[in-house]
Scaffold this motif. Structure first.
Motif, PDB file in Angstrom:
ATOM      1  N   GLN A  99      -8.861  10.618  11.210  1.00  0.00           N
ATOM      2  CA  GLN A  99      -9.273  10.248  12.538  1.00  0.00           C
ATOM      3  C   GLN A  99      -8.858  11.638  13.509  1.00  0.00           C
ATOM      4  O   GLN A  99      -9.685  11.633  14.408  1.00  0.00           O
ATOM      5  CB  GLN A  99      -8.312   8.964  13.105  1.00  0.00           C
ATOM      6  CG  GLN A  99      -8.795   7.499  12.622  1.00  0.00           C
ATOM      7  CD  GLN A  99      -7.893   6.638  13.015  1.00  0.00           C
ATOM      8  OE1 GLN A  99      -7.026   6.968  13.530  1.00  0.00           O
ATOM      9  NE2 GLN A  99      -7.911   5.486  12.253  1.00  0.00           N
ATOM     10  N   ARG A 100      -7.753  12.132  13.178  1.00  0.00           N
ATOM     11  CA  ARG A 100      -7.311  13.268  14.095  1.00  0.00           C
ATOM     12  C   ARG A 100      -8.388  14.458  13.586  1.00  0.00           C
ATOM     13  O   ARG A 100      -8.927  15.017  14.726  1.00  0.00           O
ATOM     14  CB  ARG A 100      -5.874  13.744  13.556  1.00  0.00           C
ATOM     15  CG  ARG A 100      -5.350  14.975  14.147  1.00  0.00           C
ATOM     16  CD  ARG A 100      -4.096  15.026  13.787  1.00  0.00           C
ATOM     17  NE  ARG A 100      -3.451  16.319  14.035  1.00  0.00           N
ATOM     18  CZ  ARG A 100      -2.313  16.815  13.484  1.00  0.00           C
ATOM     19  NH1 ARG A 100      -1.210  15.900  13.070  1.00  0.00           N
ATOM     20  NH2 ARG A 100      -1.743  17.980  13.467  1.00  0.00           N
TER      21      ARG A 100
ATOM     22  N   ARG B  94       0.838  -1.196  -0.018  1.00  0.00           N
ATOM     23  CA  ARG B  94      -0.093  -0.041   0.164  1.00  0.00           C
ATOM     24  C   ARG B  94       0.835   1.278   0.071  1.00  0.00           C
ATOM     25  O   ARG B  94       2.023   1.226   0.668  1.00  0.00           O
ATOM     26  CB  ARG B  94      -0.846  -0.065   1.166  1.00  0.00           C
ATOM     27  CG  ARG B  94      -1.505   0.872   1.672  1.00  0.00           C
ATOM     28  CD  ARG B  94      -2.172   0.693   3.008  1.00  0.00           C
ATOM     29  NE  ARG B  94      -0.885   0.582   4.014  1.00  0.00           N
ATOM     30  CZ  ARG B  94      -0.897  -0.162   5.352  1.00  0.00           C
ATOM     31  NH1 ARG B  94      -2.004  -0.499   5.621  1.00  0.00           N
ATOM     32  NH2 ARG B  94       0.002  -0.170   5.955  1.00  0.00           N
TER      33      ARG B  94
ATOM     34  N   ALA C 215      -4.716   8.388   9.266  1.00  0.00           N
ATOM     35  CA  ALA C 215      -4.687   8.919  10.589  1.00  0.00           C
ATOM     36  C   ALA C 215      -5.220  10.427  10.564  1.00  0.00           C
ATOM     37  O   ALA C 215      -5.583  10.951  11.790  1.00  0.00           O
ATOM     38  CB  ALA C 215      -3.132   8.795  10.983  1.00  0.00           C
TER      39      ALA C 215
ATOM     40  N   PRO D 293      -1.576   5.457   5.059  1.00  0.00           N
ATOM     41  CA  PRO D 293      -1.723   5.561   6.565  1.00  0.00           C
ATOM     42  C   PRO D 293      -1.917   6.897   7.107  1.00  0.00           C
ATOM     43  O   PRO D 293      -2.609   7.281   8.037  1.00  0.00           O
ATOM     44  CB  PRO D 293      -0.573   4.752   7.226  1.00  0.00           C
ATOM     45  CG  PRO D 293      -0.092   4.133   6.053  1.00  0.00           C
ATOM     46  CD  PRO D 293      -0.371   4.545   4.662  1.00  0.00           C
ATOM     47  N   LEU D 294      -1.158   7.826   6.353  1.00  0.00           N
ATOM     48  CA  LEU D 294      -1.166   9.313   6.842  1.00  0.00           C
ATOM     49  C   LEU D 294      -2.652   9.784   6.540  1.00  0.00           C
ATOM     50  O   LEU D 294      -3.250  10.518   7.371  1.00  0.00           O
ATOM     51  CB  LEU D 294      -0.214  10.045   5.904  1.00  0.00           C
ATOM     52  CG  LEU D 294       0.428  11.281   6.599  1.00  0.00           C
ATOM     53  CD1 LEU D 294       1.220  10.794   7.574  1.00  0.00           C
ATOM     54  CD2 LEU D 294       1.368  12.010   5.565  1.00  0.00           C
TER      55      LEU D 294
ATOM     56  N   TYR E   6       8.721  11.314  10.129  1.00  0.00           N
ATOM     57  CA  TYR E   6       8.072  10.719   8.726  1.00  0.00           C
ATOM     58  C   TYR E   6       9.108  10.419   7.705  1.00  0.00           C
ATOM     59  O   TYR E   6       9.163   9.458   7.040  1.00  0.00           O
ATOM     60  CB  TYR E   6       6.867  11.577   8.303  1.00  0.00           C
ATOM     61  CG  TYR E   6       5.753  11.566   9.026  1.00  0.00           C
ATOM     62  CD1 TYR E   6       5.050  10.341   9.146  1.00  0.00           C
ATOM     63  CD2 TYR E   6       5.236  12.768   9.919  1.00  0.00           C
ATOM     64  CE1 TYR E   6       3.754  10.320   9.806  1.00  0.00           C
ATOM     65  CE2 TYR E   6       4.251  12.694  10.255  1.00  0.00           C
ATOM     66  CZ  TYR E   6       3.325  11.523  10.572  1.00  0.00           C
ATOM     67  OH  TYR E   6       2.308  11.435  11.118  1.00  0.00           O
TER      68      TYR E   6
ATOM     69  N   ALA F 161       2.816   4.859   0.862  1.00  0.00           N
ATOM     70  CA  ALA F 161       2.991   5.232   2.246  1.00  0.00           C
ATOM     71  C   ALA F 161       2.079   6.548   2.550  1.00  0.00           C
ATOM     72  O   ALA F 161       1.855   6.570   4.011  1.00  0.00           O
ATOM     73  CB  ALA F 161       4.413   5.818   2.214  1.00  0.00           C
TER      74      ALA F 161
ATOM     75  N   ILE G 110       8.738   7.599   3.006  1.00  0.00           N
ATOM     76  CA  ILE G 110       7.585   8.632   2.600  1.00  0.00           C
ATOM     77  C   ILE G 110       8.243   9.781   2.083  1.00  0.00           C
ATOM     78  O   ILE G 110       9.151  10.388   2.540  1.00  0.00           O
ATOM     79  CB  ILE G 110       6.614   8.638   3.504  1.00  0.00           C
ATOM     80  CG1 ILE G 110       5.477   9.574   2.881  1.00  0.00           C
ATOM     81  CG2 ILE G 110       7.002   9.393   4.933  1.00  0.00           C
ATOM     82  CD1 ILE G 110       4.090   9.718   3.931  1.00  0.00           C
TER      83      ILE G 110
END
Lengths: 295, 309
Positions: A30-31, A18, A27, A23-24, A126, A20, A131
């Motif tokens: 969600q944040r 997947r 996230a 996930p950012l 990071y 990179a 990434i």
């Protein structure tokens, strides 16, 4: 690997292919969702859209001729333009779903999105991983744009669906270009705005200053646009105002630009908005590289 | 023969007119490497070039057989980097932040979370894993950074000043952790540090840099071995001053150490033979209690290089 292992162990599990930035993106979503005010604004906007859908259904049941009645009432009220419940209604809905939402949501969601990472040196953590700054920015910006669209485009599309479902077949011809047009227009605006807010936050490195500067640009720009227009009689001066530009972009892409002369040339508006987006992107890339000491 | 872990070939890095690295050539075959040098020596630039974060002006940096410039992104899946400065994701708990970093390295979501728990337990932050990193003490933050460097199970670990700001107890704990990872689990280590004792304890090889140039590279055991044929001589009581004068009169360079009875005797051009010392003592009626090769510490070697001796 055993849970609560106190000894270091090598990882032998699978690794996904997947990208990179994915996930950012998750996230960041969600944040954003963990912010109470971001949730409230998004819900209020969606509930308003849902409310209009319900209203359309109820009116359709109770007063089947409500569309004609509304158009007649508008004419009786002496409206400048002809009142017709076609694609132009969706430009009016910008007042409800876009203008009041765009500024607070952009600020609440984006004011510290990157500046916080710079403050805690998260960017260094990071970029020591697979990434790149461009992927990082893609993940953050997509999440930002996603939130802006959910709260602005989401309710507009809900209303369009209700409008389509409760109207006569021929009405579809009048509103057929709305979904694609409004999606393209709001996506363009959301990308520019997301880049712009993040660029300001990279420059200021502070959430508070980002908020202040953005509010000043947003409000001061609108006021200055009117003043300069009146002073110079040059209608293109209105392109300083972000809200004016939002309207022109939406109206132009939906091919519903009013015939009145008090709108800046769409070419100028698109140039201004694209310029803001490109300059913001360059500031972001440069800021990320410099602050994270990438060469 | 297996490929070297790091191979630098004419690595040149310029920032505008400033040259940070002057065409460095070096090879690290594996194990543990200490990167030494004063501030501004080019250590951080070298680390960043090796990680593929800084694009060299010329030359190449190969890590694990991969060109860092061309495949830096892919390479960073296999490398763990602990930066000198604090680096954490704000607003996340320690375990959530680590799991997020592991996900970026391609770990499936559940595996990433499990791994984050395990690594935090390993570094001794198991009980604190649900706290935000911003509330951690300096020592805990250093251990968190080590956990972040380890969470994606790298093959090579780059640690930049891992014991910075730690009290002696925390420092010993950190060094112990690093020692366990490298010795028991075969991870290769590159340690950039100002603390020579840390490097001496953890590393087998050392690169000494100054002004963007590689001043010295070699194994620590070689560097701390007999210093250019010098001898450490210990003489009987009350004869220190006389021995010092006699040695210098005979053309040796003589430096006094510790209690005044020990001297390091060396000659600019040649190895000092024990017989010469014995003859000198005999001629001056002095008693020598010991004579052995003068080993030097890593600090001596480091200072010697930097002073251009």
């Amino acid at each position: 690997m055993a849970f609560r292992a106190a000894e270091y162990e090598r990882y032998t599990g699978p690794r996904s292919k997947r990208p990179a930035w994915w996930p950012l993106l998750t996230a960041t979503l969600q944040r954003g969702w963990s912010s109470r005010w971001v949730r409230r604004i998004t819900w209020i906007s969606l509930i308003q859209g849902f409310g209009l859908c319900v209203l359309a259904y109820v009116l359709n049941d109770v007063v089947p001729t409500w569309r004609e009645l509304t158009e007649r009432v508008g004419e009786m009220a002496g409206a400048e333009d002809e009142i017709k419940l076609d694609g132009r209604v969706y430009l009016w809905l910008l007042n409800m779903f876009v203008y009041p939402v765009l500024l607070p949501l952009a600020l609440l969601f984006g004011y510290d999105l990157i500046s916080k990472d710079l403050e805690t040196n998260a960017t260094e953590a990071y970029f020591a991983r697979p990434i790149t700054p461009a992927s990082y920015l893609l993940g953050r910006t997509l999440a930002f744009v996603g939130f802006l669209l959910a709260a602005t485009l989401g309710p507009m599309l809900m209303v369009w669906l209700a409008d389509y479902a409760t109207s006569e077949a021929e009405h579809f011809q009048e509103i057929a270009k709305v979904p694609l047009g409004i999606t393209l227009a709001l996506s363009f605006i959301a990308v520019v705005l997301a880049l712009f807010v993040q660029a300001v936050s990279v420059l200021t490195k502070s959430g508070t200053w980002t908020n202040l500067i953005f509010v000043v640009i947003f409000l001061f720009g609108s006021a200055m646009a009117s003043i300069l227009y009146n002073m110079t009689d040059n209608v293109d001066m209105l392109s300083i105002s972000l809200l004016h530009n939002v309207f022109v972009v939406c109206a132009y892409i939906m091919d519903e630009l009013p015939k009145r002369q008090d709108y800046a040339d769409p070419g100028v508006v698109f140039t201004v908005m694209s310029g803001i987006g490109i300059v913001s992107f360059m500031i972001l890339m440069r800021g990320l590289r410099r602050r994270s000491m990438l060469g | 023969m297996s490929a070297p872990i790091i191979a630098l070939d004419g690595l040149l890095v310029r920032y505008g007119k400033f040259t940070a690295l002057h065409g460095v050539d070096a090879i690290f075959s594996g194990g543990s490497l200490g990167l030494l040098g004063p501030n501004g020596a080019g250590k951080s630039t070298m680390l960043r070039s090796i990680l593929g974060l800084v694009r060299p002006t010329a030359g190449t940096a190969q890590v694990l057989g991969v060109d860092a410039r061309k495949s830096g992104t892919e390479l960073r899946r296999r490398i763990g980097y602990m930066p000198e400065r604090d680096a954490y994701i704000g607003g996340f708990s320690a375990v959530r932040g680590l799991a997020h970093l592991a996900e970026i390295c391609g770990f499936p979501k559940d595996d990433a979370m499990l791994r984050a728990h395990d690594v935090l337990h390993f570094v001794g932050l198991g009980e604190e894993r649900y706290r935000e990193v911003s509330t951690f003490s300096t020592g805990m933050r250093q251990r968190y950074k080590l956990a972040a460097a380890l969470v994606h199970d790298p093959e090579v670990l780059f640690l930049d000043e891992p014991t910075n700001g730690l009290d002696p107890q925390s420092r010993a704990r950190m060094l112990g952790l690093i020692e366990r990872i490298t010795k028991d689990h075969g991870l290769h280590l590159v340690l950039a540090s100002h603390l020579l004792h840390d490097v001496e304890r953890l590393c087998q090889e050392v690169w000494v840099m100054e002004g963007g140039k590689m001043r010295l590279s070699g194994s620590i055991s070689d560097l701390t071995a007999a210093a250019r044929g010098a001898r450490r001589v210990t003489i009987a009581n009350d004869q220190g001053a006389a021995f010092h004068a006699a040695a210098e009169a005979a053309g040796f360079a003589c430096s006094r150490e510790g209690d005044g009875r020990s001297f390091v005797v060396h000659h600019e051009d040649r190895v000092v033979e024990p017989d010469e010392i014995f003859r000198l003592a005999q001629n001056n009626q002095m008693v020598i209690t010991s004579i052995r090769p003068a080993a030097r510490s890593l600090e001596d070697a480091f200072l010697e290089v930097l002073e251009g001796e």
